[in-house]
Design a protein around this motif. Structure first.
Motif, short mmCIF file in Angstrom:
data_model
loop_
_atom_site.label_atom_id
_atom_site.label_comp_id
_atom_site.label_asym_id
_atom_site.label_seq_id
_atom_site.Cartn_x
_atom_site.Cartn_y
_atom_site.Cartn_z
N HIS A 85 0.78 -1.20 0.01
CA HIS A 85 0.25 -0.20 0.03
C HIS A 85 0.80 1.36 0.03
CE1 HIS A 85 -3.73 -2.00 0.83
NE2 HIS A 85 -3.23 -2.90 1.69
N ARG A 86 0.26 2.29 -0.72
CA ARG A 86 0.67 3.64 -0.46
C ARG A 86 -0.35 4.26 0.82
NH1 ARG A 86 3.99 4.88 -4.61
NH2 ARG A 86 3.79 3.72 -6.57
N VAL A 87 0.54 4.95 1.73
CA VAL A 87 -0.23 5.35 2.69
C VAL A 87 0.28 6.70 3.23
CG1 VAL A 87 -0.93 4.57 5.23
CG2 VAL A 87 -0.08 3.02 3.45
N ILE A 88 -0.78 7.47 3.53
CA ILE A 88 -0.38 8.91 4.26
C ILE A 88 -0.94 8.84 5.67
CG2 ILE A 88 -1.00 11.23 4.07
CD1 ILE A 88 -1.55 10.77 0.84
N LEU A 89 -0.36 9.26 6.43
CA LEU A 89 -0.60 9.34 7.92
C LEU A 89 -0.87 10.92 8.22
CD1 LEU A 89 1.36 6.97 9.91
CD2 LEU A 89 -0.68 6.60 8.69
N SER A 90 -1.75 11.35 9.01
CA SER A 90 -1.98 12.80 9.20
C SER A 90 -2.38 13.04 10.73
CB SER A 90 -3.25 13.45 8.21
OG SER A 90 -3.42 14.68 8.85
N GLY A 91 -1.55 13.51 11.47
CA GLY A 91 -1.80 13.81 12.99
C GLY A 91 -2.77 15.00 13.33
N TRP A 92 -3.77 14.74 13.90
CA TRP A 92 -4.80 15.95 14.43
C TRP A 92 -4.38 16.08 15.76
CZ3 TRP A 92 -9.67 17.23 11.22
CH2 TRP A 92 -9.29 16.99 9.98
N SER A 93 -4.98 17.20 16.46
CA SER A 93 -4.86 17.62 17.85
C SER A 93 -6.30 18.07 18.32
CB SER A 93 -3.68 18.65 18.14
OG SER A 93 -2.57 18.14 17.57
N HIS A 94 -6.47 17.76 19.53
CA HIS A 94 -7.69 18.41 20.25
C HIS A 94 -7.05 19.02 21.53
CE1 HIS A 94 -11.71 17.41 22.48
NE2 HIS A 94 -11.67 18.43 21.98
N ASP A 95 -7.48 20.09 21.68
CA ASP A 95 -7.24 20.64 23.10
C ASP A 95 -8.68 21.12 23.72
OD1 ASP A 95 -6.03 22.09 25.01
OD2 ASP A 95 -5.06 23.56 23.84
N ALA A 96 -8.89 20.04 24.78
CA ALA A 96 -9.90 20.53 25.68
C ALA A 96 -9.41 21.37 26.71
CB ALA A 96 -10.65 19.28 26.04
N GLY A 97 -8.18 21.75 27.09
CA GLY A 97 -7.82 22.64 28.01
C GLY A 97 -7.79 21.73 29.40
N ALA A 98 -6.76 22.31 30.29
CA ALA A 98 -6.53 21.78 31.68
C ALA A 98 -6.10 20.42 31.40
CB ALA A 98 -7.85 21.71 32.41
N GLY A 99 -5.10 20.17 30.55
CA GLY A 99 -4.63 18.81 30.39
C GLY A 99 -5.30 17.79 29.97
N ARG A 100 -6.33 17.94 29.21
CA ARG A 100 -7.54 17.06 28.64
C ARG A 100 -7.61 16.95 27.15
NH1 ARG A 100 -10.55 19.78 32.44
NH2 ARG A 100 -11.84 20.75 30.72
N GLY A 101 -6.47 17.24 26.50
CA GLY A 101 -6.24 17.04 25.16
C GLY A 101 -6.24 15.71 24.66
N LEU A 102 -6.47 15.44 23.39
CA LEU A 102 -6.09 14.03 22.92
C LEU A 102 -5.65 14.26 21.30
CD1 LEU A 102 -9.60 12.38 23.35
CD2 LEU A 102 -7.62 12.05 24.59
N ALA A 104 -3.73 5.62 -0.01
CA ALA A 104 -3.48 6.46 -1.00
C ALA A 104 -3.36 5.70 -2.34
CB ALA A 104 -2.41 7.31 -0.70
N ASP A 105 -3.74 4.34 -2.37
CA ASP A 105 -3.42 3.40 -3.60
C ASP A 105 -3.99 3.92 -4.68
OD1 ASP A 105 -2.08 1.74 -2.03
OD2 ASP A 105 -3.70 0.28 -1.78
N ASP A 106 -5.25 4.40 -4.71
CA ASP A 106 -5.69 5.14 -5.75
C ASP A 106 -5.80 6.76 -5.57
OD1 ASP A 106 -7.33 6.10 -7.95
OD2 ASP A 106 -9.30 4.74 -7.22
N PRO A 107 -4.89 7.35 -6.38
CA PRO A 107 -5.08 8.94 -6.26
C PRO A 107 -6.16 9.44 -6.29
CG PRO A 107 -3.39 8.02 -7.74
CD PRO A 107 -4.20 7.01 -7.38
N ASP A 108 -7.03 9.00 -6.92
CA ASP A 108 -8.64 9.51 -7.16
C ASP A 108 -9.43 9.27 -6.21
OD1 ASP A 108 -7.71 10.95 -9.65
OD2 ASP A 108 -8.01 9.19 -10.76
#
Length: 445
Positions: A152-169, A177-181
């Motif tokens: 496989h061709r693979v893309i990884l994307s990191g996302w952040s969630h900041d809920a405040g007071a040390g409760r983020g994820l 990404a095997d099929d570009p379309d």
């Protein structure tokens, strides 16, 4: 991963590039024409300043902290046999929209020049939420020289969630990404084993930087996390068994904030002399916290590139540095360390460019010095900038009749170079996009 012949990789790379060019985008963001009011030239950051003193380099040392094997084994015994990337991709339940399906507002975030040859926006549910922010990208082009992980061709994307007071994820999109379309994806939650592997907690951090090298995923940490980097093993992905908003062990099984997949950390890297210090804080004497990461395959051995950005207009200096990856097969995807488990920076520089979001290092020749590419976000009503900087000076991508340097994406995130195809992948706003590194060079007038 199995290494294939160089000539075979080149043929595949040329074929893929031809496919991308043949279906090239006519990405007509509203910023295609740049107004005279935007055609201001930002301050030239000049040449990189090498940092060579023992004190300066010593601040960058990291100590490796493996999660005990018995903790990982206990977690796997309780959750079930770990799986790999292919199993996660097989469960992809969301689809990235191609550029012609994205709104004009979404496409305004794309670079003006060079134009993206591939661009995508996320599934509507993910594109419209403001609770989560896309921040980082890495690909199977980082993981393996042939550009594939398994088949496989693979893309990884990191996302952040900041809920405040040390409760983020923090979560990662696994993109097929095997099929570009037709790119499909699903989510995995980043977690940290606790209580000897009897439970786990969410990673409470922004993932502004991310690198996939061999079977390991390295991500930046911030906020409530004491470590500079966390390490995840992509052969050790666990399946959540309970659907719920909690994270960890719950009655009846394991929950991961509603996601099906969980990535437990297998190691971390902590500054050898205490905790790292964020650039926006008052203390500048400690180890810098990396907020940008990328892989440099043009170095020998391959290296992890890191950067800590100086705050915008804060009078500080951005720090750029690199660590070599280990050549020991038993330490696949981990940094090279000494007998005490400490990784030392191979080189470091200081840049006058501030508010840097994306960091990339690449040599144009086998023995030449590295070029550093620094992405800087947009100001209000403008686009961002992309600089190439080295020890001799700096150049920016320019566009328009006025030669403005405000040509790059709007709030562009991390940079990842896919060596097999010659493309740079990045994020801007809610857009995932790619363009050839050669077009970046042509844009530097």
């Amino acid at each position: 991963m199995k290494q294939r012949g160089r000539h075979r990789r080149r043929r595949r790379g040329r074929a893929l590039r031809a496919a991308l060019a043949g279906t090239g985008l006519a990405l007509t963001a509203a910023a295609t024409l740049i107004s005279t009011s935007q055609a201001t030239v930002a301050g030239d950051p000049g040449a990189l300043k090498p940092l060579t003193s023992t004190t300066e380099l010593g601040r960058l040392r990291l100590t490796e902290q493996p999660v005990p094997q018995r903790s990982l084994d206990r977690l796997a015994a309780a959750m079930g046999r770990p799986v790999g990337v292919a199993a996660v991709l097989a469960g992809a339940d969301r689809t990235l929209r191609t550029a012609d399906q994205c709104s004009a507002e979404e496409k305004e975030a794309l670079p003006v020049e060079p134009a993206a040859t591939r661009a995508y926006c996320w599934d509507t549910a993910d594109a419209t939420t403001r609770r989560w922010q896309p921040e980082s990208v890495t690909t199977s082009g980082d993981a393996d020289a042939d550009g594939r992980w398994g088949s496989h061709r693979v893309i990884l994307s990191g996302w952040s969630h900041d809920a405040g007071a040390g409760r983020g994820l923090a979560r990662v999109a696994f993109v097929n990404a095997d099929d570009p379309d037709r790119l499909t994806y699903t989510w995995a939650l980043l977690v940290v084993p606790v209580d000897g592997g009897r439970d786990y907690r969410g990673l409470v951090s922004r993932v502004s930087g991310m690198v996939w090298y061999r079977d390991k995923l390295l991500v930046t940490t911030s906020g409530a996390e004491r470590d500079a980097l966390y390490v995840y093993d992509l052969h050790r992905i666990q399946r959540a068994t309970v659907t719920g908003k909690t994270v960890g062990r719950v009655p009846g099984g394991w929950s991961a904030n509603g996601y099906r997949w969980v990535l437990p950390a297998v190691a971390s890297y902590r500054p050898a002399d205490g905790n790292c210090v964020e650039a926006s804080g008052p203390d500048r004497s400690g180890a810098p916290c990396p907020d940008g990461l990328s892989l440099d395959r043009s170095s020998a051995p391959e290296s992890l590139v890191a950067g800590q950005a100086a705050p915008a207009d804060g009078g500080g200096r951005t720090i750029l540095w690199r660590y070599s990856f280990s050549r020991d097969p038993a330490r696949s995807g981990l940094l090279a360390v000494d007998s005490s488990g400490t990784a030392a920076a191979d080189e470091a520089y200081e840049s006058k460019a501030d508010d840097v979001r994306g960091v990339l290092s690449h040599r144009r020749g086998p023995s030449g010095p590295p070029d550093w590419y620094l992405g800087r976000p947009a100001g209000e009503g403008t686009h961002g900038m992309l600089w190439r900087q080295d020890r001799r000076g700096a150049k920016a991508v320019e566009c328009g009749a006025e030669g403005t340097q405000r040509c790059w994406g709007d709030g562009t995130g991390s940079l990842s170079y896919w060596a097999e195809t010659g493309d740079v992948w990045s994020l801007s706003g809610r857009m995932l996009f790619a363009l050839p590194l050669s077009s970046v060079e042509r844009g530097m007038r």
